[in-house]
Write a protein that holds these residues in place. Structure first.
Motif, PDB file in Angstrom:
ATOM      1  N   LYS A 128       3.997   1.184  12.413  1.00  0.00           N
ATOM      2  CA  LYS A 128       4.265   2.588  12.434  1.00  0.00           C
ATOM      3  C   LYS A 128       3.653   3.195  13.607  1.00  0.00           C
ATOM      4  O   LYS A 128       2.398   2.918  13.614  1.00  0.00           O
ATOM      5  CB  LYS A 128       3.918   3.225  11.072  1.00  0.00           C
ATOM      6  N   GLU A 186      -0.375  -0.367   8.985  1.00  0.00           N
ATOM      7  CA  GLU A 186       0.653   0.343   9.555  1.00  0.00           C
ATOM      8  C   GLU A 186       1.931  -0.661   9.762  1.00  0.00           C
ATOM      9  O   GLU A 186       2.827  -0.320  10.271  1.00  0.00           O
ATOM     10  CB  GLU A 186       0.444   1.268  10.753  1.00  0.00           C
ATOM     11  N   GLU A 232       7.333  -1.174   4.441  1.00  0.00           N
ATOM     12  CA  GLU A 232       7.561   0.175   4.614  1.00  0.00           C
ATOM     13  C   GLU A 232       7.590   0.841   3.211  1.00  0.00           C
ATOM     14  O   GLU A 232       8.266   0.470   2.292  1.00  0.00           O
ATOM     15  CB  GLU A 232       8.818   0.814   5.447  1.00  0.00           C
ATOM     16  N   ASP A 274       1.956   6.832  14.631  1.00  0.00           N
ATOM     17  CA  ASP A 274       1.623   8.026  14.579  1.00  0.00           C
ATOM     18  C   ASP A 274       1.910   8.913  15.820  1.00  0.00           C
ATOM     19  O   ASP A 274       1.679   8.352  16.696  1.00  0.00           O
ATOM     20  CB  ASP A 274       0.129   8.092  14.014  1.00  0.00           C
TER      21      ASP A 274
END
Length: 108
Positions: free
Chosen positions: A100, A25, A47, A102
Motif C-alpha cells: 500500500k 503495508e 488487505e 501512502d
C-alpha cells in the motif's frame, strides 16, 4: 547456487534491517513455482486484515506458502533444489509483493 535459475525477492529494508512498518503495508503476495506451487501465481491478499488463515486439504500448498513468506522476510537465504517446483531449476521461482502506498510516500 544454481546456474540459470534466479530467485528475486523484494523485501522493504531500512538501514540494512527489514522495515517492519513497511512490511505491515503488504496487501498482496504472489508466488509461482516454489516447492509445490506451480502454474499460475498463488495470490494471498492481506488487505484490511491483521490475521491470515490458510485452509486446505493435505498437500494443497499451505506449508509452501508459509515457507515462501519466510524467504520473503529473510532474503539472505539461498534456494535449495527442493525449493524449485519438481526439483527442476528451469522452473523459475517468482515472488511478487504489492504494498500500500501512502500519499506521503516518495515515488523514488
Amino acid at each position: 547456487m544454481f546456474r540459470g535459475a534466479m530467485v528475486a525477492i523484494v523485501t522493504p529494508f531500512k538501514n540494512d534491517q527489514v522495515d517492519e512498518k513497511a512490511l505491515r503495508e503488504l496487501i498482496e503476495f504472489q508466488i509461482k513455482n516454489f516447492r509445490s506451487l506451480n502454474g499460475d501465481y498463488v495470490k494471498i491478499t492481506f488487505e484490511n486484515s491483521d490475521i491470515l488463515f490458510l485452509f486446505g486439504q493435505n498437500n494443497s500448498g499451505k506449508s509452501s506458502i508459509l515457507s515462501a513468506y519466510e524467504y520473503f522476510v529473510a532474503p539472505k537465504q539461498k534456494a535449495l533444489l527442493s525449493d524449485f517446483f519438481g526439483f527442476e531449476t528451469k522452473n523459475k521461482i517468482e515472488m511478487v509483493a504489492i504494498f500500500k502506498k501512502d500519499l506521503g510516500d516518495d515515488d523514488t
